[in-house]
Design a protein around this motif. Structure first.
Motif, mmCIF file in Angstrom:
data_model
loop_
_atom_site.group_PDB
_atom_site.id
_atom_site.type_symbol
_atom_site.label_atom_id
_atom_site.label_comp_id
_atom_site.label_asym_id
_atom_site.label_seq_id
_atom_site.Cartn_x
_atom_site.Cartn_y
_atom_site.Cartn_z
ATOM 1 N N MET A 11 64.263 23.763 55.865
ATOM 2 C CA MET A 11 64.200 22.312 55.794
ATOM 3 C C MET A 11 63.025 21.797 56.630
ATOM 4 N N PRO A 12 62.162 20.968 56.064
ATOM 5 C CA PRO A 12 61.054 20.405 56.846
ATOM 6 C C PRO A 12 61.573 19.423 57.881
ATOM 7 N N LYS A 13 60.746 19.151 58.884
ATOM 8 C CA LYS A 13 61.127 18.184 59.903
ATOM 9 C C LYS A 13 61.166 16.794 59.284
ATOM 10 N N ILE A 14 62.231 16.074 59.554
ATOM 11 C CA ILE A 14 62.410 14.724 59.019
ATOM 12 C C ILE A 14 62.500 13.762 60.184
ATOM 13 N N ASP A 15 61.548 12.820 60.266
ATOM 14 C CA ASP A 15 61.580 11.825 61.330
ATOM 15 C C ASP A 15 61.701 10.430 60.713
ATOM 16 N N GLU A 16 61.653 9.412 61.573
ATOM 17 C CA GLU A 16 61.846 8.044 61.110
ATOM 18 C C GLU A 16 60.692 7.522 60.270
ATOM 19 N N PHE A 17 59.578 8.259 60.237
ATOM 20 C CA PHE A 17 58.421 7.852 59.449
ATOM 21 C C PHE A 17 58.317 8.673 58.155
ATOM 22 N N THR A 18 59.424 9.282 57.754
ATOM 23 C CA THR A 18 59.471 10.165 56.590
ATOM 24 C C THR A 18 60.308 9.536 55.478
ATOM 25 N N ALA A 19 59.833 9.703 54.249
ATOM 26 C CA ALA A 19 60.602 9.340 53.054
ATOM 27 C C ALA A 19 61.017 10.616 52.340
#
Length: 342
Positions: A216-224
């Motif tokens: 799973m790729p890193k998902i942050d608050e700037f990710t869709a």
């Protein structure tokens, strides 16, 4: 990032070189990088910031451009109608070594430059004396962290600050907020996924194509997150990863009936109704896009709309649109420009 300097003979000492647009972009990160590269290369530069809007304008306060001593410039502070004149003012500021404030449009002595929107703008021109604040800001953005810059009018300086709650004047300082470039993670190996990835890349997004079975790729608050599967079973693992993180957008392919099955499965896994409500389904801004290109346009438009809401909502939800549209700072003068001691 900077191309080779032009090969024309240098201008005589004290002369102002002709200005021309070097890099066509309004991306804040690219503009800051252009300035940092110039300073690192020993090229004198000025940072031009839109600090006031009177009436209508093409850009919001905080828009920036960078002007180099040899006449090159990058960025926009309007719709293109004042950039050359702003670059000339910045070149004069670089030559004098002093910051200045200049007005265009309504209330300006530039009577021959009329903003098509009928309003007026005020620009603060800062002759960059240290590249350190730019580098520190860029480092945070490349680490996918929000960042802030403060232009201190009274001291003609810029400094790194925590990402501010609003863009605008705070006393003698103009605060600027920056967020990382939006990232789009697309799950699915279909033609829809590849079309959406190509369009997002062209629109300036960071793009990652991911597999439902891979890491799973890193998902942050700037990710869709865009789930473009035709199989609910394959989407469930990445969908759970998205719901367990805090992306600004989650969208999934499928009909309304398919989403009902998705919601039932998620509720069975212990997710709440408000968690399920975070998933935009059917994905996209218009319904029943049957071909890959139309679906890609629909998905990217939907994500862009969510990103605008995210930026206007600010880090922590405080950077509201009414805060971005700041009024004039009391110390900004009404005449054409004011030189300020370096």
């Amino acid at each position: 990032m900077l191309p080779n300097a032009h090969t024309d003979e240098p201008s005589p000492r004290g002369a102002i070189p002709a200005s021309w647009q070097d890099v066509l972009t309004d991306d804040a990160l690219e503009i800051l990088q252009y300035a940092a590269d110039a300073v690192a290369a020993g090229v004198s530069a000025a940072l031009v910031t839109l600090v006031e809007v009177r009436g209508g304008a093409a850009r919001q306060p905080g828009a920036q451009m960078v002007v180099l001593a040899d006449g090159r410039y990058c960025g926009f502070v309007s719709g293109g109608c004042v950039e050359a004149a702003a670059a000339h003012e910045a070149s004069e500021a670089i030559a004098s070594g002093r910051d200045r404030v200049v007005r265009f449009g309504e209330g300006s002595d530039y009577f021959d430059i009329v903003l098509p929107c009928g309003g007026g703008i005020t620009l603060a021109i800062h002759v960059i004396r240290s590249g350190a604040p730019l580098q520190h800001t860029l480092e945070r953005l490349y680490r996918r962290q929000s960042a802030g810059l403060a232009y201190d009018q009274s001291h003609s300086s810029i400094a790194c600050i925590p990402c501010p709650a609003f863009i605008g004047w705070a006393g003698d300082q103009f605060h600027l907020a920056f967020v990382p470039r939006p990232r789009l993670v697309i799950f699915g190996g279909s033609i829809e996924a590849s079309s959406a990835a190509s369009l997002a890349h062209a629109a300036g997004y960071e793009v990652a194509l991911a597999s439902h079975a891979g890491p799973m790729p890193k998902i942050d608050e700037f990710t869709a997150i865009a789930l473009l599967f035709h199989d609910l079973d394959r989407e469930m693992r990445p969908l759970q990863a998205a719901l367990d993180a805090a992306p600004f957008y989650i969208g999934a392919l499928g009909s309304t009936r398919t989403h009902e099955r998705r919601a039932h499965a998620l509720l069975g896994l212990g997710y709440r109704a408000e968690d399920v409500a975070r998933v935009k389904a059917p994905i996209g801004i218009f319904p029943k896009a049957r071909d890959a290109s139309s679906l890609a346009l629909s998905v990217l438009a939907d994500i862009a709309l969510a990103w605008q809401a995210r930026v206007r909502g600010g880090v922590g939800g405080e950077l509201r649109e009414d805060h971005v549209l700041v009024t004039a700072q009391p110390g900004v003068v009404a005449n054409r420009h004011t030189n300020m001691e370096a």
